[in-house]
Design a protein around this motif. Structure first.
Motif, short mmCIF file in Angstrom:
data_model
loop_
_atom_site.label_atom_id
_atom_site.label_comp_id
_atom_site.label_asym_id
_atom_site.label_seq_id
_atom_site.Cartn_x
_atom_site.Cartn_y
_atom_site.Cartn_z
N TYR A 1 2.99 8.01 2.36
CA TYR A 1 4.40 7.76 2.02
C TYR A 1 5.22 8.92 2.57
O TYR A 1 5.12 10.04 2.10
CB TYR A 1 4.50 7.67 0.50
N GLN B 1 -0.42 4.56 -0.04
CA GLN B 1 -1.22 5.77 0.18
C GLN B 1 -0.50 6.84 0.99
O GLN B 1 -0.43 7.99 0.58
CB GLN B 1 -2.55 5.39 0.85
N ASP C 1 2.14 3.86 5.73
CA ASP C 1 2.32 2.77 4.78
C ASP C 1 3.77 2.57 4.35
O ASP C 1 4.25 1.44 4.29
CB ASP C 1 1.45 3.02 3.53
N ASN D 1 0.86 -1.18 0.00
CA ASN D 1 0.00 0.00 0.00
C ASN D 1 0.90 1.24 0.00
O ASN D 1 1.84 1.32 0.78
CB ASN D 1 -0.89 -0.03 1.26
N LYS E 1 2.74 -2.80 9.65
CA LYS E 1 2.61 -3.10 8.22
C LYS E 1 3.42 -2.14 7.36
O LYS E 1 3.42 -2.25 6.13
CB LYS E 1 1.14 -3.02 7.81
N MET E 2 4.13 -1.21 7.98
CA MET E 2 4.90 -0.22 7.22
C MET E 2 6.01 -0.87 6.41
O MET E 2 6.69 -1.78 6.87
CB MET E 2 5.52 0.80 8.19
N LYS F 1 -4.02 11.35 7.01
CA LYS F 1 -4.79 10.12 6.78
C LYS F 1 -6.27 10.43 6.56
O LYS F 1 -6.92 9.79 5.72
CB LYS F 1 -4.62 9.17 7.96
#
Length: 221
Positions: A7, A5, A43, A3, A72-73, A212
């Motif tokens: 960054y 989105q 992300d 992902n 999850k980064m 976000k």
């Protein structure tokens, strides 16, 4: 494909004095901030450390990887193929610019699980994007003060043309702010890359939550 989105791009040199706790080194402060952002849903983090040598960068990557391992980064290194070749299992992405090693050559030197991002600054460069590239960093879209050697801004219309001309995910960069994120996602970007929208005179985590919120609004169909 990760992902893309949210960054975030930074190096220790991008931190402000108020980001650093008492007796805290710049590198440690950066790891702490990135770790907090990762826990809050960041992300991708791209390390852009222009003033550090390769060994120092690898040490910093090890600390970043360890601090964000339960999130999850995805961790990215900017333009340094030599460092990327020594960071199997530590980084997820190598990002290259137009003046860096060609993506096909870099791909041969790094672990095959590491994905490749490529910067493009105009639509003509789309013709030379090899198949090994997983996403494009396109920009600067708007004027930016975060990168001293940035090209001329291309604007939203050229960005739209690039998005329509390629199937590769596009991450917009350059002059990204809370005011334009919604419109950029409506244009079809897969992500927005920011420095000063996170690292400014305000709290990075609060900045990220606002970022976000606008990403979520812009991503709604």
């Amino acid at each position: 494909m990760p992902n893309l989105q949210s960054y975030f791009i930074a190096g220790p040199e991008n931190l402000y004095p108020h980001h650093i706790s008492k007796n805290e080194k710049l590198e440690k402060a950066l790891v702490r901030i990135v770790s907090e952002l990762a826990k809050n849903g960041l992300d991708v983090f791209q390390l852009r450390a222009k003033s550090m040598n390769d060994n120092e960068i690898i040490d910093l990557i090890k600390n970043l990887s360890s601090a964000t391992s339960n999130t999850k980064m995805k961790l990215c290194i900017n333009d340094n193929v030599n460092v990327a070749s020594k960071c199997k299992g530590l980084i997820d992405i190598l990002h290259l610019g137009q003046s860096d090693m060609k993506p096909n050559e870099a791909k041969k030197m790094i672990d095959q699980n590491i994905e490749i991002g490529l910067s493009i600054t105009n639509k003509n460069q789309l013709d030379d994007v090899p198949n090994c590239v997983n996403y494009l960093g396109v920009g600067p879209i708007f004027p930016t003060g975060s990168k001293k050697d940035a090209s001329e801004p291309i604007g939203s219309n050229i960005l739209r043309e690039i998005i329509n001309k390629t199937e590769i995910p596009v991450v917009a960069i350059g002059g990204i702010s809370l005011d334009n994120i919604y419109d950029l996602f409506k244009l079809g970007v897969s992500g927005v890359a920011v420095i000063s929208a996170i690292l400014n005179e305000y709290n990075p985590i609060e900045n990220f939550h606002k970022l976000k919120e606008n990403i979520i609004k812009g991503s709604e169909k």
